[in-house]
Scaffold this motif. Structure first.
Motif, PDB file in Angstrom:
ATOM      1  N   GLN A  66       0.807  -1.221   0.000  1.00 14.13           N
ATOM      2  CA  GLN A  66       0.000   0.000   0.000  1.00 14.13           C
ATOM      3  C   GLN A  66       0.843   1.277   0.000  1.00 14.13           C
ATOM      4  OE1 GLN A  66      -2.642  -0.445   3.437  1.00 14.13           O
ATOM      5  NE2 GLN A  66      -4.304  -1.080   2.075  1.00 14.13           N
ATOM      6  N   ILE A  67       2.132   1.145  -0.279  1.00 13.61           N
ATOM      7  CA  ILE A  67       3.038   2.287  -0.158  1.00 13.61           C
ATOM      8  C   ILE A  67       2.568   3.498  -0.965  1.00 13.61           C
ATOM      9  CG2 ILE A  67       5.335   3.141  -0.785  1.00 13.61           C
ATOM     10  CD1 ILE A  67       5.323   1.589   1.818  1.00 13.61           C
ATOM     11  N   THR A  68       2.138   3.281  -2.190  1.00 14.32           N
ATOM     12  CA  THR A  68       1.731   4.405  -3.038  1.00 14.32           C
ATOM     13  C   THR A  68       0.568   5.169  -2.418  1.00 14.32           C
ATOM     14  OG1 THR A  68       2.482   3.279  -5.050  1.00 14.32           O
ATOM     15  CG2 THR A  68       0.908   5.084  -5.324  1.00 14.32           C
ATOM     16  N   ASN A  69      -0.442   4.443  -1.927  1.00 16.70           N
ATOM     17  CA  ASN A  69      -1.590   5.104  -1.309  1.00 16.70           C
ATOM     18  C   ASN A  69      -1.232   5.738   0.028  1.00 16.70           C
ATOM     19  OD1 ASN A  69      -3.361   4.701  -3.383  1.00 16.70           O
ATOM     20  ND2 ASN A  69      -4.411   2.960  -2.455  1.00 16.70           N
ATOM     21  N   VAL A  70      -0.304   5.142   0.756  1.00 12.90           N
ATOM     22  CA  VAL A  70       0.157   5.746   2.005  1.00 12.90           C
ATOM     23  C   VAL A  70       0.733   7.130   1.716  1.00 12.90           C
ATOM     24  CG1 VAL A  70       1.864   5.608   3.866  1.00 12.90           C
ATOM     25  CG2 VAL A  70       0.573   3.569   3.209  1.00 12.90           C
ATOM     26  N   LEU A  71       1.575   7.210   0.708  1.00 15.63           N
ATOM     27  CA  LEU A  71       2.193   8.478   0.345  1.00 15.63           C
ATOM     28  C   LEU A  71       1.179   9.467  -0.222  1.00 15.63           C
ATOM     29  CD1 LEU A  71       5.430   7.040  -1.251  1.00 15.63           C
ATOM     30  CD2 LEU A  71       5.305   8.360   0.865  1.00 15.63           C
ATOM     31  N   LYS A  72       0.195   8.945  -0.928  1.00 13.63           N
ATOM     32  CA  LYS A  72      -0.796   9.804  -1.570  1.00 13.63           C
ATOM     33  C   LYS A  72      -1.741  10.441  -0.568  1.00 13.63           C
ATOM     34  CE  LYS A  72      -4.208   9.695  -5.348  1.00 13.63           C
ATOM     35  NZ  LYS A  72      -4.858   8.823  -6.360  1.00 13.63           N
ATOM     36  N   TYR A  73      -2.105   9.691   0.497  1.00 16.03           N
ATOM     37  CA  TYR A  73      -3.146  10.162   1.407  1.00 16.03           C
ATOM     38  C   TYR A  73      -2.662  10.482   2.827  1.00 16.03           C
ATOM     39  CZ  TYR A  73      -6.188   8.475  -2.317  1.00 16.03           C
ATOM     40  OH  TYR A  73      -6.798   8.280  -3.531  1.00 16.03           O
ATOM     41  N   CYS A  74      -1.463  10.038   3.194  1.00 16.40           N
ATOM     42  CA  CYS A  74      -0.986  10.213   4.568  1.00 16.40           C
ATOM     43  C   CYS A  74       0.240  11.121   4.598  1.00 16.40           C
ATOM     44  CB  CYS A  74      -0.633   8.862   5.201  1.00 16.40           C
ATOM     45  SG  CYS A  74      -1.936   7.619   5.050  1.00 16.40           S
ATOM     46  N   ASN A  75       0.208  12.127   5.424  1.00 14.56           N
ATOM     47  CA  ASN A  75       1.365  13.008   5.566  1.00 14.56           C
ATOM     48  C   ASN A  75       2.443  12.395   6.437  1.00 14.56           C
ATOM     49  OD1 ASN A  75      -1.334  14.863   5.624  1.00 14.56           O
ATOM     50  ND2 ASN A  75       0.234  15.776   4.338  1.00 14.56           N
ATOM     51  N   PHE A  76       2.020  11.575   7.388  1.00 14.45           N
ATOM     52  CA  PHE A  76       2.952  10.943   8.319  1.00 14.45           C
ATOM     53  C   PHE A  76       2.550   9.482   8.519  1.00 14.45           C
ATOM     54  CE2 PHE A  76       2.067  15.340   9.641  1.00 14.45           C
ATOM     55  CZ  PHE A  76       3.301  15.914   9.407  1.00 14.45           C
ATOM     56  N   SER A  77       3.497   8.666   8.951  1.00 19.74           N
ATOM     57  CA  SER A  77       3.186   7.287   9.296  1.00 19.74           C
ATOM     58  C   SER A  77       4.100   6.811  10.410  1.00 19.74           C
ATOM     59  CB  SER A  77       3.311   6.365   8.070  1.00 19.74           C
ATOM     60  OG  SER A  77       4.623   6.365   7.549  1.00 19.74           O
ATOM     61  N   LEU A  78       3.566   5.914  11.252  1.00 20.45           N
ATOM     62  CA  LEU A  78       4.355   5.280  12.294  1.00 20.45           C
ATOM     63  C   LEU A  78       5.102   4.105  11.673  1.00 20.45           C
ATOM     64  CD1 LEU A  78       1.792   5.190  15.251  1.00 20.45           C
ATOM     65  CD2 LEU A  78       3.144   7.097  14.374  1.00 20.45           C
ATOM     66  N   ASN A  79       6.390   3.971  11.991  1.00 22.27           N
ATOM     67  CA  ASN A  79       7.205   2.970  11.314  1.00 22.27           C
ATOM     68  C   ASN A  79       8.117   2.217  12.269  1.00 22.27           C
ATOM     69  OD1 ASN A  79       7.207   3.178   8.046  1.00 22.27           O
ATOM     70  ND2 ASN A  79       6.639   5.131   8.969  1.00 22.27           N
ATOM     71  N   THR A  80       8.395   0.941  11.900  1.00 22.63           N
ATOM     72  CA  THR A  80       9.282   0.101  12.704  1.00 22.63           C
ATOM     73  C   THR A  80      10.254  -0.709  11.850  1.00 22.63           C
ATOM     74  OG1 THR A  80       7.746  -1.784  12.685  1.00 22.63           O
ATOM     75  CG2 THR A  80       7.490  -0.165  14.472  1.00 22.63           C
ATOM     76  N   GLU A  81      10.147  -0.619  10.520  1.00 25.76           N
ATOM     77  CA  GLU A  81      10.977  -1.437   9.636  1.00 25.76           C
ATOM     78  C   GLU A  81      11.754  -0.575   8.646  1.00 25.76           C
ATOM     79  OE1 GLU A  81      11.633  -4.596   9.618  1.00 25.76           O
ATOM     80  OE2 GLU A  81      10.213  -5.314  11.138  1.00 25.76           O
ATOM     81  N   VAL A  82      13.064  -0.768   8.614  1.00 23.87           N
ATOM     82  CA  VAL A  82      13.921  -0.022   7.694  1.00 23.87           C
ATOM     83  C   VAL A  82      13.510  -0.284   6.254  1.00 23.87           C
ATOM     84  CG1 VAL A  82      16.272   0.197   6.801  1.00 23.87           C
ATOM     85  CG2 VAL A  82      15.882   0.084   9.277  1.00 23.87           C
ATOM     86  N   SER A  83      13.191  -1.541   5.938  1.00 28.03           N
ATOM     87  CA  SER A  83      12.825  -1.893   4.563  1.00 28.03           C
ATOM     88  C   SER A  83      11.590  -1.125   4.098  1.00 28.03           C
ATOM     89  CB  SER A  83      12.586  -3.397   4.438  1.00 28.03           C
ATOM     90  OG  SER A  83      11.535  -3.819   5.293  1.00 28.03           O
ATOM     91  N   VAL A  84      10.660  -0.905   4.993  1.00 27.76           N
ATOM     92  CA  VAL A  84       9.441  -0.164   4.646  1.00 27.76           C
ATOM     93  C   VAL A  84       9.768   1.302   4.394  1.00 27.76           C
ATOM     94  CG1 VAL A  84       7.193   0.618   5.490  1.00 27.76           C
ATOM     95  CG2 VAL A  84       7.913  -1.741   5.877  1.00 27.76           C
ATOM     96  N   ILE A  85      10.599   1.873   5.247  1.00 29.73           N
ATOM     97  CA  ILE A  85      10.958   3.289   5.079  1.00 29.73           C
ATOM     98  C   ILE A  85      11.761   3.493   3.803  1.00 29.73           C
ATOM     99  CG2 ILE A  85      12.128   5.275   6.133  1.00 29.73           C
ATOM    100  CD1 ILE A  85      11.552   4.001   8.849  1.00 29.73           C
ATOM    101  N   LYS A  86      12.623   2.533   3.454  1.00 29.24           N
ATOM    102  CA  LYS A  86      13.357   2.628   2.189  1.00 29.24           C
ATOM    103  C   LYS A  86      12.396   2.617   1.008  1.00 29.24           C
ATOM    104  CE  LYS A  86      17.830   0.699   3.600  1.00 29.24           C
ATOM    105  NZ  LYS A  86      18.797  -0.422   3.432  1.00 29.24           N
ATOM    106  N   LYS A  87      11.362   1.806   1.099  1.00 28.86           N
ATOM    107  CA  LYS A  87      10.359   1.759   0.032  1.00 28.86           C
ATOM    108  C   LYS A  87       9.571   3.065  -0.020  1.00 28.86           C
ATOM    109  CE  LYS A  87       7.964  -0.390  -3.176  1.00 28.86           C
ATOM    110  NZ  LYS A  87       8.547  -0.720  -4.496  1.00 28.86           N
TER     111      LYS A  87
END
Length: 362
Positions: A86-107
């Motif tokens: 869901q990365i594309t929609n996360v970026l499209k609709y969310c200004n911020f996100s809670l994160n715990t994984e480096v791989s996710v943040i790299k994406k």
């Protein structure tokens, strides 16, 4: 009017939100309402905005998308670690996100560069409840791996407590979070804007805390909508606890034996409960079942006892007088009851006192 029905009093939700904003402002703590129980409903979102909040949070991208597509422009925070899918929609609709994984943040970084947008991340820290979070001793290494990623802004750090194992967000936990925030800022020469101290379970600490703290944000849902803190399930002074109620209709009312007869196996849900013979009882069936609501999350009015439930039926007993067919019974809700009933397509949602709240799209 359709039943079962949730009556949602927008004025009381507005009042609860304003009251919590004022209470926590004195502690230098902002609130970020979590709209997941309302599935990102724009009516409720506008009530919260009118009350003075500056950001909305949700655990589902779909709910935040609903908010944004309604024309509401307030900043939004995704409070569940983003799914790669869901990365594309996360970026499209969310200004911020809670994160715990480096791989996710790299994406997130990679896709944010393609979309030419910047995305704020809040790093969640594991402080004992064993849900999501980076282990404290690994925090520096985690930050070091993401701090130079393009189009990613480290907005802050946060914690989640009391959700899985009920670990208390106390002075020690909040002090640890504060110390970690300061150490990250000193180590990497950055400023963290958000130090998020948890959910409604953290309210007891926040309201009673008299010590200096870096914690400046709480993510609140239950306290706003139900008027109680979730750690001890106690009402919060000055808040409405009946902003949302559930009403359902009686479809059968008879005098019946309390003890079933015939050979017994498991019921439709694989359960086999012990039953005492209490003689004849005033039994009624209400058109409300497990497909509609978490039965453990509702409370019947005085004089009525919930005795069992199936997919579509709630069996109750009246203490003094029999209920009558067509009678409407109003139930109180806890968080699980609200979450499940709001998510059910079979329960009618009746928003009350909406006028004046539907126009502001901050």
């Amino acid at each position: 009017m359709s039943y079962p029905r949730l009556d949602i009093n927008c004025t009381k939700i507005y009042f609860n939100t304003r009251t919590l904003i004022n209470k926590l402002y004195k502690k230098r703590i902002s609130i970020t309402p979590v709209t997941k129980v309302f599935l990102g409903n724009p009516i409720i979102t506008n009530v919260l905005i009118n009350a003075g909040v500056n950001m909305i949070a949700d655990s589902r991208v779909e709910n935040i998308e609903r908010i944004k597509l309604s024309g509401i422009k307030i900043p939004t925070m995704l409070i569940r670690t983003p799914m790669i899918s869901q990365i594309t929609n996360v970026l499209k609709y969310c200004n911020f996100s809670l994160n715990t994984e480096v791989s996710v943040i790299k994406k997130l970084s990679l896709e944010a560069c393609k979309l030419d947008i910047k995305h704020g991340v809040i790093i969640m820290i594991e402080l004992g409840d064993l849900r999501e979070g980076v282990m404290p001793h690994q925090l520096f290494d985690f930050v070091n791996k993401i701090i130079k990623l393009p189009n990613i802004i480290i907005k802050g750090i946060g914690v989640n407590l009391a959700c899985r194992y009920g670990v208390v967000p106390d002075k020690m936990k909040m002090s640890q979070l504060s110390e970690l925030a300061t150490s990250v800022e000193n180590k990497f020469n950055i400023k963290l804007d958000i130090i998020s101290g948890g959910n409604s379970a953290s309210l007891y600490w926040a309201i009673n805390n008299k010590n200096q703290t870096r914690v400046n944000n709480l993510r609140l849902g239950e306290s706003i909508f139900l008027g109680c803190e979730s750690l001890y399930q106690k009402p919060i002074k000055g808040l409405f606890t009946d902003a949302i109620t559930l009403t359902a209709e009686v479809i059968e009312s008879k005098i019946k034996p309390s003890l079933p007869w015939g050979e017994r196996g498991c019921n439709a849900f694989g359960e086999k409960e012990d039953i005492c013979d209490r003689g004849l009882v005033l039994q009624a069936i209400i058109a409300l079942g497990r497909q509609d609501v978490s039965i453990s999350g509702i409370k019947a009015p005085k004089g009525i006892t919930i005795v069992s439930s199936t997919s579509d039926h709630l069996v109750v007993e009246a203490i003094k007088y029999p209920l009558f067919v067509g009678q409407k019974i109003k139930f109180e809700l806890d968080y699980s009851g609200l979450l499940s009933s709001m998510s059910s397509p079979f329960i009618y949602k009746n928003f009350q006192n909406v006028k004046g709240f539907e126009l502001l799209k901050k």
